[in-house]
Enzyme design. Structure first.
Site, short mmCIF file in Angstrom:
data_model
loop_
_atom_site.label_atom_id
_atom_site.label_comp_id
_atom_site.label_asym_id
_atom_site.label_seq_id
_atom_site.Cartn_x
_atom_site.Cartn_y
_atom_site.Cartn_z
N CYS A 12 0.84 -1.21 0.00
CA CYS A 12 0.00 0.00 0.00
C CYS A 12 0.87 1.26 0.00
CB CYS A 12 -0.87 0.05 1.24
SG CYS A 12 -1.67 -1.48 1.65
N LYS A 61 7.10 -10.24 -17.01
CA LYS A 61 6.96 -10.50 -15.57
C LYS A 61 5.83 -11.48 -15.30
CE LYS A 61 7.98 -9.65 -11.22
NZ LYS A 61 9.20 -10.31 -10.71
#
Ligand code: M6R
Length: 603
Positions: free
Chosen positions: A2, A598
Site C-alpha cells: 500500500c 513479468k
C-alpha cells in the site's frame, strides 16, 4: 504494497487534483483499491473503491474534493479482500477522525475484537481501520489527541506507516514502525508519504521520521516528538538532490538490486504477518489431514515449492509432492480427489500454467490454497484462501524477494506442521526464524566485492553449472535460472551427485562450476569439488566457512553461521548478486531481460 499520502494547507482548497496526482505517483508500488478523504472544517468527505486511480477518481469525482487537509491511499489487500468497505482511508465510529495506513498490523484481529467489545463501530476487516480505532479508543478515555496517538502506537504491532486527522483542527499526525515514511515541507503546505517519489514533484525539502516518533504537520511547519515521552526531537530538514529515476530505484542503479536489498525487510514483515495470521493454523490443519500434498508452481516459484517439500520432509516428516504446474495436469490431476490438498504458488497469481493446474485440481474436488504476492489476483480469488507473500511490488522481471519470502513461508509452515510452535509448549519454535532478516543482512554485507570479482573472472564463459544437494538443490536450480534469465548464458542447475553421470565430460580448463553446500553436506560437496577440479574446473563454493572447503575449492563465498534449514536460503543471495553483476558487465538490463515478461498469462 500500500501507499499513503497526506497533505496540509492553510486554507480550504480544491485538494482533489493534488491527491489524484500523488496517488498516481504511488501506483508503482502495486495496489487494488484507491481512496481519498478531505477534511473541510467539521466535515470529512470520503470517497473510495476497488480499482485503478484513473477509474475510481473519475467515478467518484475526486477532482471536486475540497478541504484544508487531505489523505489518499492505495491499498494492496492483506487483511480483508479488496472491496469498497476495506478500501482506505477509514473513519472512526462517529466520523470525526479519518486515517489511512500502509503495511500490516499483525494484531489486527485481536484489536478489532477489543474495539467491538468496547462498543466502537468497526466497519471493515482492514487493519487501516484498526489504526483509526486505536486512536479513538484513547480519545474516548479522555486523552489529548497527541497522547491518544502515542498510546495507539504502543498497541499496534507490525510494520506500517499511518496518517490521521481530526475535524475542526489544522493538523495531520503521522507515525511509522518498520515501514518507510517521508515528510515534505513546501511553500504554504506540508505533506507526508510512504515514499520519496510521491513527494519530490511537490518539494525537495524533506524530513525523515524514525520509528518511535510522531510527526505533527501544520501548513507551514512540522514537529517531531518521541512516542516514549512526548518530548520534541530536533530533526533538521534536508534537501534531496537526486533525480526522480534514482529515487524510484531507492538510489540503486536497477530495481533488481533494490529488490535484492529489500529481502531482509520484507522477510521481517512476512514473519510478523505469519505470526498474526489465523489462516496459517487452518492451512496447517488441512495439510496435516491431507492424503497427498502437492506444491504446484512454475519457474522460480517452483524452486520455492521444491525446497518447501524438502523442508516438509526434513522438519515435519511429511512428504509433499512438488510439481511444475503443467506437469501436474498430466501426471497427478487424473488421480487426485477431495482428500488431497494442493498449495498453488505464484508471485503474480496470474500465471496461466498455474491457473490451468488449479482448474484441473478443482474439477476433481481437490482442496486448493494459494501462496501469492499480488493479492486480488486470479489465484487469490480462485483458491479457498491465499497466504500473502508480503513483498510489495516486484518490478524487476527476475524474481528475488518474492522467492525468498516463498521459501520462508514454506519453512514457517514446516515448523508449524512439526508442532514446533510456542503454543504447543514443546520443541523448537518459529521464533528461531526471526534470525533470518539479520542473517540475510550479514550475508549481503559479507559477499559484496568477492562476488563481483568472481563475476568478472567467469564472465567470459557462456556455459556453466550450479550444483546443490538436499535443500540446496532447489537453490542451485534457482541460481541457474537467474543466470540464464539475465546473462543469456547457459547455466544448468543440477543435483551435485548427478554431475558425474554425464555432464562431467563438459569440463575443461577454467570451466566455472558453482556448488551450494548446506552445513551438513560438506563431505559430499568436497568429493564433488574434487571430481571437477582434477579435470580443470574452477570450483566456487557457497557455504558456511569451513577449512575443509577452503582446502579444496578455488573460491569459498562464506555465509554466516546459521541453522541448517536457514543456510540454504542464504545461499541464494550470492547467486542473485552473481547473476546481477554478470548481466550488468555484459551490458544487459537485468530488470527487463529480452523475450521475457513479468507475468505469463499465456499457455
Ligand atoms: O508469477 P509466478 O511466480 O507464477 O511466475 C512464474 C515464473 O514465470 C517466474 O517465476 C519466472 O520464472 C521468473 N521471472 C524467474 O525470475
Amino acid at each position: 504494497m500500500c501507499g499513503i499520502f497526506g497533505y496540509v494547507t492553510n486554507k480550504e482548497e480544491n485538494l482533489g487534483p493534488i491527491l489524484i496526482e500523488a496517488a498516481k505517483r504511488l501506483t508503482y508500488r502495486g495496489y487494488d483499491s484507491v481512496g481519498a478523504a478531505t477534511i473541510n472544517g467539521s466535515k470529512i468527505d470520503l470517497r473510495k473503491d476497488v480499482g485503478k486511480v484513473e477509474g475510481v477518481s473519475v467515478k467518484y469525482n475526486f477532482t471536486e474534493m475540497r478541504g484544508s487537509r487531505g489523505i489518499t491511499q492505495l491499498r494492496w489487500a492483506t487483511f480483508g479482500e479488496p472491496s469498497q468497505i476495506n478500501a482506505q482511508p477509514h473513519i472512526d465510529s462517529d466520523g470525526d477522525l479519518v486515517g489511512a495506513h500502509n503495511g500490516n498490523v499483525v494484531n489486527n484481529v485481536e484489536l478489532r475484537q477489543q474495539f467491538i467489545a468496547e462498543g466502537m463501530t468497526v466497519r471493515s476487516q482492514n487493519d487501516g481501520e484498526t489504526c483509526v480505532h486505536s486512536v479513538e479508543r484513547y480519545l474516548n478515555r479522555g486523552y489529548e489527541f497527541i497522547d491518544a496517538i502515542r498510546l495507539a502506537y504502543g498497541d499496534l504491532q507490525g510494520d506500517y506507516a499511518f496518517v490521521i486527522g481530526r475535524v475542526n483542527e489544522d493538523t495531520l499526525y503521522a507515525f511509522k514502525k518498520g515501514s518507510g515514511m517521508v515528510v515534505g515541507i513546501g511553500d504554504g503546505f506540508t505533506c507526508v508519504s510512504s515514499d520519496l517519489p510521491s513527494i519530490l514533484p511537490l518539494t525537495r525539502k524533506i524530513v525523515r521520521p524514525q520509528d518511535g516518533e510522531i510527526v505533527t504537520l501544520w501548513s507551514d511547519r512540522v514537529e517531531v516528538r518521541s512516542v516514549k515521552d512526548g518530548k520534541l526531537i530536533d530533526r533538521k530538514a534536508e534537501t534531496v538532490t537526486e533525480s526522480m529515476d534514482a529515487v524510484q530505484k531507492g538510489g540503486y542503479p536497477h530495481f533488481m538490486l533494490k529488490e535484492i536489498h529489500e529481502q531482509p525487510q520484507v522477510a521481517r514483515e512476512l514473519l510478523h504477518l505469519l505470526d498474526g495470521s489465523p489462516e496459517v493454523e487452518s492451512l496447517v490443519e488441512k495439510m496435516k489431514k491431507a492424503r497427498h500434498l502437492y506444491f504446484v508452481a512454475c519457474g522460480t516459484s517452483y524452486h520455492a515449492a521444491l525446497i518447501g517439500s524438502v523442508y516438509f520432509a526434513q522438519i515435519a516428516g511429511r512428504p509433499a509432492i512438488p510439481v511444475l504446474a503443467p506437469q501436474f495436469i498430466a501426471q497427478y490431476a487424473p488421480a487426485v480427489g477431495y482428500e488431497d490438498v494442493g498449495v498453488f504458488v505464484s508471485q503474480s497469481g496470474e500465471t496461466k500454467d498455474v491457473l490451468n493446474a488449479l482448474e484441473a485440481a478443482e474439477s476433481r474436488g481437490m482442496a486448493s490454497y494459494g501462496l501469492a504476492n499480488v493479492i486480488g489476483s486470479t489465484l487469490t480469488k480462485a483458491t479457498s484462501f491465499c497466504l500473502p507473500l508480503c513483498c510489495g511490488y516486484e518490478i524487476s522481471v527476475p524474481a528475488t524477494k518474492t522467492f525468498t519470502n516463498q521459501v520462508i513461508t514454506f519453512l514457517y509452515l514446516a515448523y508449524r506442521m512439526a508442532g514446533r510452535d510456542p503454543s504447543t509448549g514443546s520443541g523448537r519454535s518459529t521464533r528461531e526464524l526471526e534470525t533470518i532478516p539479520k542473517l540475510m543482512e550479514a550475508t549481503m554485507d559479507a559477499i559484496g566485492s568477492q562476488v563481483e570479482a568472481i563475476a568478472k573472472d567467469i564472465n567470459k564463459w557462456n556455459d556453466m553449472y550450479c550444483l546443490g544437494y538436499g535443500a540446496t538443490y532447489p537453490i542451485a536450480l534457482e541460481g541457474a535460472l537467474k543466470l540464464k534469465e539475465i546473462t543469456y548464458a547457459h547455466c544448468e542447475g543440477m543435483l551435485s551427485t548427478e554431475f558425474k553421470h554425464g555432464p562431467l565430460s563438459a569440463v575443461s580448463k577454467g570451466y566455472p562450476i558453482v556448488f551450494v553446500a548446506g552445513p551438513n553436506d560438506v563431505p559430499l560437496i568436497i568429493s564433488g569439488v574434487n571430481e571437477v577440479k582434477v579435470r580443470g574446473a574452477r570450483a566456487i563454493v557457497i557455504a558456511e566457512d569451513d577449512p575443509r572447503l577452503r582446502a579444496n575449492a578455488d573460491d569459498v563465498i562464506a555465509l554466516p553461521k546459521s541453522d541448517a534449514n536457514i543456510s540454504p536460503l542464504l545461499g541464494v543471495l550470492p547467486l542473485q548478486m552473481l547473476s546481477y553483476h554478470m548481466s550488468v558487465m555484459r551490458g544487459f538490463d537485468p530488470d527487463f531481460p529480452r523475450n521475457l515478461s513479468k507475468t505469463l498469462t499465456v499457455d
